[in-house]
Scaffold this motif. Structure first.
Motif, PDB file in Angstrom:
ATOM      1  N   HIS A   1     -37.890  31.049  59.932  1.00  0.00           N
ATOM      2  CA  HIS A   1     -37.973  32.330  60.645  1.00  0.00           C
ATOM      3  C   HIS A   1     -39.205  33.119  60.205  1.00  0.00           C
TER       4      HIS A   1
ATOM      5  N   PHE B   1     -27.704  35.669  55.083  1.00  0.00           N
ATOM      6  CA  PHE B   1     -28.002  34.255  54.885  1.00  0.00           C
ATOM      7  C   PHE B   1     -29.128  34.107  53.877  1.00  0.00           C
TER       8      PHE B   1
ATOM      9  N   THR C   1     -26.142  33.065  68.812  1.00  0.00           N
ATOM     10  CA  THR C   1     -26.454  31.657  69.055  1.00  0.00           C
ATOM     11  C   THR C   1     -25.173  30.846  69.158  1.00  0.00           C
TER      12      THR C   1
ATOM     13  N   ARG D   1     -28.963  24.233  72.132  1.00  0.00           N
ATOM     14  CA  ARG D   1     -30.093  25.167  72.238  1.00  0.00           C
ATOM     15  C   ARG D   1     -29.760  26.320  73.183  1.00  0.00           C
TER      16      ARG D   1
ATOM     17  N   GLY E   1     -26.322  24.917  57.517  1.00  0.00           N
ATOM     18  CA  GLY E   1     -27.044  25.104  58.782  1.00  0.00           C
ATOM     19  C   GLY E   1     -26.368  24.493  59.986  1.00  0.00           C
TER      20      GLY E   1
ATOM     21  N   SER F   1     -25.302  27.859  68.034  1.00  0.00           N
ATOM     22  CA  SER F   1     -25.607  26.788  67.074  1.00  0.00           C
ATOM     23  C   SER F   1     -24.545  26.614  65.998  1.00  0.00           C
ATOM     24  N   LYS F   2     -23.869  27.688  65.605  1.00  0.00           N
ATOM     25  CA  LYS F   2     -22.840  27.559  64.561  1.00  0.00           C
ATOM     26  C   LYS F   2     -21.457  27.399  65.179  1.00  0.00           C
TER      27      LYS F   2
HETATM   28  C1  LIG Z   1     -29.689  32.495  59.340  1.00  0.00           C
HETATM   29  C2  LIG Z   1     -29.677  31.716  60.615  1.00  0.00           C
HETATM   30  N1  LIG Z   1     -29.946  32.327  61.739  1.00  0.00           N
HETATM   31  C3  LIG Z   1     -29.924  31.675  62.907  1.00  0.00           C
HETATM   32  C4  LIG Z   1     -29.650  30.329  62.975  1.00  0.00           C
HETATM   33  C5  LIG Z   1     -29.564  29.650  64.294  1.00  0.00           C
HETATM   34  O1  LIG Z   1     -30.786  29.262  64.782  1.00  0.00           O
HETATM   35  P1  LIG Z   1     -30.831  28.563  66.203  1.00  0.00           P
HETATM   36  O2  LIG Z   1     -30.004  29.373  67.146  1.00  0.00           O
HETATM   37  O3  LIG Z   1     -32.284  28.574  66.576  1.00  0.00           O
HETATM   38  O4  LIG Z   1     -30.285  27.183  66.072  1.00  0.00           O
HETATM   39  C6  LIG Z   1     -29.410  29.640  61.810  1.00  0.00           C
HETATM   40  C7  LIG Z   1     -29.161  28.183  61.855  1.00  0.00           C
HETATM   41  O5  LIG Z   1     -29.191  27.486  60.887  1.00  0.00           O
HETATM   42  C8  LIG Z   1     -29.398  30.355  60.594  1.00  0.00           C
HETATM   43  O6  LIG Z   1     -29.127  29.746  59.438  1.00  0.00           O
END
Ligand SMILES: Cc1ncc(COP(=O)(O)O)c(C=O)c1O
Length: 463
Positions: free
Chosen positions: A208, A248, A305, A315, A113, A307-308
């Motif tokens: 989710h 995922f 995103t 955010r 994650g 995030s990764k």
């Molecule tokens: C499958 C998946 N989608 C999306 C996200 C990203 O979520 P966010 O942009 O809210 O951090 C993650 C983050 O762990 C994820 O594992």
């Protein structure tokens, strides 16, 4: 975490408490005797059986037993094994008295994650932030366009078209606080339109599913087979949420025919496709698959995103919306921009200066090396364990021999290794063949901690 040992026929709950494996085990056993959970006379499992069950060295168990025999909590007799003492033991006073202990913080983190946050490109980000702030008009500090800063939407439009094959007019991009926020907004829009059900993958994130449930939508899992998510059961659902580039957590790519079938369904029924492209940049085998949205921008929402690729703490995420959806999403957003304009301007500068591409290329190399090292170690030390899915992303699913997921997770807890089992990612209503597996986030540790984490992982895998 209760566990019954065939060797002794007893159920015993032991929590690792941190402070080293031997000390943690000694404390946990002593606590179990002291509180009466292990009754006087109870025969303990052999050190070999307990070691196998907990995934720790036999000597460690033998040492813990010896310590407790010396303290009087246990007795050991040649030929008849180790038992809980019959006499009441008065715990010794002073610093050696058993104290309630909180579970130890794991030493190694392979929870999926998160990217390697220690490698966040601070200097380049700072440079982009400085430039963004120096050149921004003062109006940029005012309440902004609820879709997000135009500079960022323009930079995203160019980047997503070039790198992911997304057809993205800046007018149709909405900046949001990460994918989860975007999904919440879409859930609210769907519900306001009268939608009831959203098809999801059999494996995914409960966070989710919960967001959709909170919007009043039922999630219905699609079947999953060796070719991944099967869209044939897409019928009268109102929308479908997919991770087409890299499922995922299972790690496959949505098959070409199935990509077409999903789009066909959307055209036929007017259903909405939500494409979660959470780690689309990270593919290591030179076979990148473009975004599903490129096939039909009128029916697919492309969701991305930072995030990764950068860090979840930013955010920052984005939705590329089909025509006609923007007004409804903006209404769900409350008509305000929810992300700070300086961060948005910084990301815009980061993208348009090429710093984002450079960072992603460096990160890709780092994660690819880790994945390669992991696969090589598995082949050498745990040949019964198989890495599945395509060479992509920041995590891998390790298929385990049947019945070994829970023991491996228990062993990981004792080794101070944080890692997830596959079961926690299975939708509660999914009908799938039972699979024992670990979901390993090899992107998570900083560079200096990676080899230690890999070593700890190998130690808990069935040989
Ligand atoms: C499958 C998946 N989608 C999306 C996200 C990203 O979520 P966010 O942009 O809210 O951090 C993650 C983050 O762990 C994820 O594992």
């Amino acid at each position: 975490m209760a566990r019954s040992w065939a060797t002794s026929g007893i159920d015993l709950h032991l929590e690792p408490t941190g402070g080293g494996v031997r000390r943690g085990l000694t404390d946990a056993l002593r606590e179990a005797v002291r509180t009466g959970r292990l009754a006087p006379g109870t025969r303990l499992p052999s050190s070999r059986a307990l070691a196998a069950d907990l995934g720790i060295a036999r000597n460690t168990v033998a040492d813990a037993y010896a310590d407790l025999v010396a303290e009087g909590w246990l007795t050991a007799r040649q030929g008849s094994g180790t038992h809980v003492s019959d006499r009441t033991v008065v715990p010794p006073a002073g610093p050696t008295s058993p104290r309630p202990r909180t579970p130890g913080r794991p030493t190694h983190n392979l929870v999926p994650g998160t990217p390697d946050l220690a490698s966040f490109p601070r200097a380049q980000w700072l440079k982009a932030a400085r430039r963004a702030l120096a050149t921004a008009p003062y109006q940029a500090l005012d309440y902004g366009d609820p879709r997000g800063r135009v500079e960022l939407r323009t930079a995203l439009s160019a980047y997503l078209a070039r790198a992911r094959g997304v057809r993205a007019d800046p007018e149709r991009i909405l900046v949001c606080a990460g994918f989860s926020h975007g999904l919440r907004l879409l859930g609210a829009v769907l519900r306001a339109r009268g939608a009831r059900t959203v098809a999801v993958e059999s494996y995914g994130l409960d966070a989710h599913w919960n967001l959709l449930a909170a919007a009043g939508l039922r999630t219905v899992p699609l079947p999953f087979d060796e070719r991944g998510t099967d869209p044939r059961e897409l019928t009268d659902q109102d929308a479908v949420l997919l991770t087409p580039a890299h499922q995922f957590p299972m790690g496959g790519t949505l098959h070409r025919d199935r990509r077409s079938a999903v789009v066909e369904w959307a055209r036929r029924t007017g259903g909405l496709v939500v494409e979660d492209d959470y780690d689309g940049e990270f593919r290591y085998d030179r076979q990148p698959v473009g975004a599903l949205q490129g096939l039909d921008p009128d029916h697919v929402v492309h969701a991305g995103t930072a995030s990764k690729s950068l860090a979840p703490g930013l955010r920052l995420g984005w939705l590329v919306l089909p025509p006609g959806l923007m007004e409804e999403v903006l209404a769900a957003k409350g008509g305000i921009d929810t992300c700070g304009s300086l961060d948005q301007l910084t990301l815009a500068e980061f993208l348009s200066s090429g710093a984002y591409d450079r960072h992603v290329r460096a990160a890709r190399l780092r994660y690819r090396r880790r994945r390669d090292a992991l696969v090589a170690e598995l082949a050498r030390r745990a040949p019964r364990v198989h890495a599945t899915g395509i060479a992509a992303g920041l995590h891998v699913v390790l298929r385990l021999p049947p019945g070994t997921e829970q023991p491996a997770l228990r062993a990981a807890a004792w080794q101070g290794l944080a890692v997830h089992g596959l079961h926690r990612y299975q939708h509660p209503e999914a009908v799938v063949e039972p699979r024992d597996a670990l979901v390993v986030g090899y992107g998570t540790p900083p560079d200096h901690a990676w080899s230690g984490a890999l070593e700890a992982l190998c130690a808990v895998l069935p040989e």
